[in-house]
Design a protein around this motif. Structure first.
Motif, PDB file in Angstrom:
ATOM      1  N   SER A   1       2.471   1.810  -3.386  1.00 24.77           N
ATOM      2  CA  SER A   1       1.543   2.395  -4.355  1.00 24.77           C
ATOM      3  C   SER A   1       1.414   3.900  -4.146  1.00 24.77           C
ATOM      4  O   SER A   1       1.430   4.689  -5.108  1.00 24.77           O
ATOM      5  N   GLU A   2       1.312   4.323  -2.890  1.00 30.29           N
ATOM      6  CA  GLU A   2       1.238   5.752  -2.586  1.00 30.29           C
ATOM      7  C   GLU A   2       2.529   6.466  -2.997  1.00 30.29           C
ATOM      8  O   GLU A   2       2.497   7.600  -3.511  1.00 30.29           O
TER       9      GLU A   2
ATOM     10  N   ASP B   1       0.825  -1.209   0.000  1.00 32.03           N
ATOM     11  CA  ASP B   1       0.000   0.000   0.000  1.00 32.03           C
ATOM     12  C   ASP B   1       0.862   1.264   0.000  1.00 32.03           C
ATOM     13  O   ASP B   1       0.602   2.211  -0.752  1.00 32.03           O
ATOM     14  N   ARG B   2       1.898   1.258   0.838  1.00 32.59           N
ATOM     15  CA  ARG B   2       2.769   2.431   0.896  1.00 32.59           C
ATOM     16  C   ARG B   2       3.556   2.589  -0.403  1.00 32.59           C
ATOM     17  O   ARG B   2       3.812   3.715  -0.851  1.00 32.59           O
TER      18      ARG B   2
ATOM     19  N   ASP C   1       2.521   7.157  -6.694  1.00 28.45           N
ATOM     20  CA  ASP C   1       1.704   8.327  -7.020  1.00 28.45           C
ATOM     21  C   ASP C   1       2.454   9.618  -6.691  1.00 28.45           C
ATOM     22  O   ASP C   1       2.391  10.601  -7.447  1.00 28.45           O
ATOM     23  N   SER C   2       3.162   9.620  -5.576  1.00 26.15           N
ATOM     24  CA  SER C   2       3.930  10.812  -5.183  1.00 26.15           C
ATOM     25  C   SER C   2       5.062  11.092  -6.168  1.00 26.15           C
ATOM     26  O   SER C   2       5.376  12.251  -6.452  1.00 26.15           O
TER      27      SER C   2
END
Length: 301
Positions: free
Chosen positions: A167-168, A164-165, A171-172
């Motif tokens: 994936s974030e 999950d991190r 995006d960043s």
């Protein structure tokens, strides 16, 4: 003493020491698994992807050059207790793999540039330029997936968190790319000269040109012929500023700047946890973007 293959006498001594001290124990004050990163940008990406699930140890201190660095005894202990080793590869930080192999460690070593077609140059021992981390899209599409996969395989109990991190973080990185692109768009002067060839991936991503480098091989001063060629490059491209790096000597750069009557500004491909304005991967990229804009727009010191 430095040998032809890049090993120093003290480096070899420390390698032998590591092989001989296999009975040490993990820090009981922090029982989390340890991820050892060769350079700070990799360590910071691990920190962002894994959060508090791991403890990150970075081998290369701020201001040190991978080309001339000697590992300390304390760092050898960190290597000994590492659960995962992450390095860039491409000749930049091969000493990490050599140390782990010399110690007899079976801990997994991951080269994050594996599978990436490397550009030529860079001056390091290897098959191409290893500075892939300075292109945030290359990091998003190539480096980050390898990093996340290595973390998931090594620490399966935290796999969902890491996924999950990660994936974030991807995006960043996309947002960072858009930010850099927008900030650089008005820049008219797109060619620059810097200390060594750390910037071709960044330049290719954003329509710029690393027109010349002062140290073709980090740790070696440029010859008179190389300096003369750089003077020609600077005049042909109407270079308004020379860029230096904190990891390499500035003698040749200062001499060239004096000859051309140009200011100098700092670019920093590595940053560090205690370096103002460069305490994370995103901050490093933003810092260098700002420096390039300042220097190439003629607003340097």
């Amino acid at each position: 003493m430095v040998f032809k293959d890049g090993w120093s006498a003290s480096f070899l001594t420390l390698s032998i020491l590591l092989a001989a001290c296999g009975s040490g124990e993990r820090d009981t004050n922090d029982p989390r698994p340890v991820v050892v990163a060769s350079i700070f940008p990799v360590g910071d990406l691990v920190r962002q992807a894994a959060g508090d699930a791991v403890r990150v140890e970075v081998l290369l201190p701020a201001g040190a050059s991978p080309a001339t660095f000697d590992v300390t005894p304390r760092q050898l202990r960190d290597l000994q207790h590492g659960d995962l080793f992450l390095m860039i590869g491409g000749g930049l930080d091969e000493w990490v793999a050599r140390l782990t192999e010399g110690s007899g460690s079976s801990t997994r070593v991951v080269r994050l540039s594996d599978g990436i077609p490397l550009m030529a140059g860079g001056g390091h021992e290897g098959s191409g330029n290893p500075h892939v981390w300075l292109d945030p899209i290359l990091v998003r599409d190539e480096v980050l997936p390898k990093l996340v996969e290595a973390l998931e395989l090594s620490f399966p109990s935290s796999a969902d968190l890491i996924r999950d991190r990660g994936s974030e973080l991807g995006d960043s990185l996309s947002a960072l790319d858009s930010e850099i692109r927008e900030r650089l768009a008005p820049l008219q002067q797109r060619a620059f000269i810097t200390t060594h060839s750390a910037w071709p991936y960044f330049a290719a991503r954003y329509g710029m040109e690393e027109a010349g480098v002062i140290h073709a091989h980090p740790g070696h001063e440029p010859s008179g012929r190389e300096i003369a060629a750089l003077l020609d490059v600077a005049r042909v491209h109407d270079i308004p500023c020379l860029f230096v790096e904190p990891q390499l000597g500035e003698v040749a750069a200062r001499a060239l700047a004096t000859e051309l009557d140009l200011p100098t500004l700092e670019l920093d491909p590595l940053g560090g946890p205690d370096v103002p304005g460069r305490t994370g991967y995103f901050e490093v990229l933003r810092f260098n973007t700002a420096q390039l804009i300042t220097g190439l727009s003629g607003k340097g010191p």
